[in-house]
Write an enzyme that holds these catalytic residues in place. Structure first.
Site, mmCIF file in Angstrom:
data_model
loop_
_atom_site.group_PDB
_atom_site.id
_atom_site.type_symbol
_atom_site.label_atom_id
_atom_site.label_comp_id
_atom_site.label_asym_id
_atom_site.label_seq_id
_atom_site.Cartn_x
_atom_site.Cartn_y
_atom_site.Cartn_z
ATOM 1 N N TYR A 144 0.822 -1.210 0.000
ATOM 2 C CA TYR A 144 0.000 0.000 0.000
ATOM 3 C C TYR A 144 0.853 1.254 0.000
ATOM 4 C CZ TYR A 144 0.917 0.972 4.977
ATOM 5 O OH TYR A 144 1.519 1.289 6.174
ATOM 6 N N ARG A 169 8.041 4.149 -4.964
ATOM 7 C CA ARG A 169 8.042 3.217 -3.826
ATOM 8 C C ARG A 169 6.994 2.124 -4.012
ATOM 9 N NH1 ARG A 169 7.369 5.518 2.159
ATOM 10 N NH2 ARG A 169 5.218 5.729 1.472
ATOM 11 N N ARG A 183 -7.627 -21.639 -0.817
ATOM 12 C CA ARG A 183 -6.611 -21.018 0.041
ATOM 13 C C ARG A 183 -5.329 -21.836 -0.009
ATOM 14 N NH1 ARG A 183 -4.575 -21.671 5.106
ATOM 15 N NH2 ARG A 183 -3.775 -19.794 6.111
ATOM 16 N N HIS A 212 -0.984 -21.063 0.365
ATOM 17 C CA HIS A 212 -0.002 -20.007 0.625
ATOM 18 C C HIS A 212 0.713 -19.557 -0.649
ATOM 19 C CE1 HIS A 212 -0.739 -21.250 4.696
ATOM 20 N NE2 HIS A 212 0.127 -20.385 5.187
ATOM 21 N N LYS A 225 6.373 -1.910 1.749
ATOM 22 C CA LYS A 225 5.226 -1.294 2.430
ATOM 23 C C LYS A 225 4.046 -2.267 2.369
ATOM 24 C CE LYS A 225 3.267 3.295 3.224
ATOM 25 N NZ LYS A 225 3.371 3.214 4.676
ATOM 26 N N GLU A 281 12.783 2.214 13.437
ATOM 27 C CA GLU A 281 11.895 3.324 13.084
ATOM 28 C C GLU A 281 10.818 3.373 14.151
ATOM 29 O OE1 GLU A 281 9.887 2.594 9.324
ATOM 30 O OE2 GLU A 281 9.800 0.453 9.708
ATOM 31 N N LEU A 299 11.176 1.329 6.680
ATOM 32 C CA LEU A 299 10.525 1.818 5.464
ATOM 33 C C LEU A 299 11.284 3.050 4.961
ATOM 34 C CD1 LEU A 299 7.848 1.366 3.768
ATOM 35 C CD2 LEU A 299 7.084 3.456 4.882
HETATM 36 N N1 PDD Z 1 2.886 5.197 7.453
HETATM 37 N N2 PDD Z 1 7.595 3.818 8.772
HETATM 38 C C1 PDD Z 1 6.418 3.175 8.853
HETATM 39 C C2 PDD Z 1 6.395 1.843 9.538
HETATM 40 C C3 PDD Z 1 5.249 3.740 8.311
HETATM 41 O O1 PDD Z 1 4.084 3.075 8.392
HETATM 42 C C4 PDD Z 1 5.314 5.022 7.702
HETATM 43 C C5 PDD Z 1 4.112 5.686 7.084
HETATM 44 C C6 PDD Z 1 6.565 5.673 7.651
HETATM 45 C C7 PDD Z 1 6.731 7.039 7.016
HETATM 46 O O2 PDD Z 1 6.623 6.980 5.615
HETATM 47 P P1 PDD Z 1 6.133 8.243 4.761
HETATM 48 O O3 PDD Z 1 6.983 9.382 5.150
HETATM 49 O O4 PDD Z 1 6.340 7.822 3.359
HETATM 50 O O5 PDD Z 1 4.675 8.467 5.122
HETATM 51 C C8 PDD Z 1 7.680 5.037 8.181
HETATM 52 C C9 PDD Z 1 1.684 5.624 6.788
HETATM 53 C C10 PDD Z 1 1.417 7.085 6.879
HETATM 54 C C11 PDD Z 1 0.530 4.748 7.228
HETATM 55 O O6 PDD Z 1 0.754 3.548 7.334
HETATM 56 O O7 PDD Z 1 -0.580 5.246 7.422
#
Ligand code: PDD
Length: 277
Positions: free
Chosen positions: A32, A51, A98, A100, A141, A173, A197
């Protein structure tokens, strides 16, 4: 009314339906993006496109990102919101049984939503500090966010707004954002790796730091060094730059006040939001 776009079709969100056999639902098999639209423009759109492409490649999902983004444009036209949050999700799709492993024949599910959202400067916040319990490929992501969900929930239950995470004594993070430390005129942030991320906001902060006289070092950050920093902040598309003034455990960050360096950076970021390319 909240508009969405499901596999190219625009509809009010209440009318959208997906198969319970969708692999996003069964396995979290999807990726996403979350984007902020400010004053009628998507912030750093090309970085989000790149990304998404890289997340899709990482999970072996072959779909045109250009087509996905043309649906994003159509959804924006439909909803007509100048300031909005746009959510883009692509899963591997629904299979007959289903299993995997990927089915031989399957077409992805593309789901987009747009909702009203105004980027505002975040107030000083508290963060819990916890071991990073997630899997090891956080540069993808992925919609499999159970670790992040449990960590942010724990933060909320402890009266905090974020959870700062560490692995082997080093900060990775936060549950929904990237982490920066301020020492004097230097910003320090963990280097890109599979463990974090590659945040778009992180990228923009690194790019603009020099405009306010800050230099940036991408190097491992010891979790026990956070409390002694002059400042700590987290960054994301929806939070912008959010200062962390209290850690649990860890107590107050620095002297508990926002530094001039942070305030200058936050002002530069806000300006950039409204005047981006
Ligand atoms: N999240 N790290 C994680 C684990 C995240 O879920 C996000 C963003 C970021 C920051 O990424 P960016 O600057 O590209 O938004 C870092 C989004 C906002 C969410 O899951 O809603």
């Amino acid at each position: 009314m909240t508009w969405c776009c499901l596999n190219g079709e625009m509809m009010p969100i209440e009318q959208a339906a997906i198969s319970p056999m969708d692999r996003g639902f069964l396995f979290g098999d999807g990726v996403y993006e979350v984007m902020a639209r400010v004053d009628g423009r998507i912030r750093a759109k090309s970085l989000h496109e790149a990304r998404l492409r890289s997340s899709l490649d990482a999970i072996g999902l072959d779909i045109s990102v250009t087509d996905v983004f043309s649906d994003v444009d159509r959804l924006i036209d439909k909803a007509g919101l100048l300031d909005a949050k746009i959510y883009v999700q692509v899963t591997r799709g629904a299979a007959a049984v289903r299993d995997h492993a990927f089915p031989a024949q399957i077409s992805p599910t593309v789901f987009l939503t747009i909702s009203e959202f105004k980027a505002v400067s975040q107030k000083p916040a508290k963060a819990i500090v916890r071991p990073d319990i997630r899997w090891r490929r956080n540069s993808i992501k992925s919609v499999s966010l159970l670790g992040n969900v449990l960590l942010l929930q724990e933060a909320r239950e402890n009266g905090a707004q974020e959870a700062v995470l560490y692995r082997d004594e080093f900060v990775t993070e936060a549950s929904t954002s990237n982490v920066f430390v301020i020492r004097g005129q230097t910003l320090i942030t963990p280097p890109l790796s599979d463990l974090i991320l590659p945040g778009i906001t992180r990228h923009l902060v690194i790019e603009m730091a020099s405009t306010v006289g800050l230099n940036v070092i991408e190097e491992p950050v010891r979790v026990d060094s956070l409390g002694g920093a002059d400042g700590v902040f987290v960054s994301s598309s929806t939070r912008g730059l959010m200062p962390i003034v209290e850690l649990d455990p860890g107590g107050q960050v620095g002297d508990g006040r926002l530094t001039d360096a942070f305030l200058a950076l936050q002002t530069a970021y806000d300006e950039r939001l409204h005047h981006h390319e």
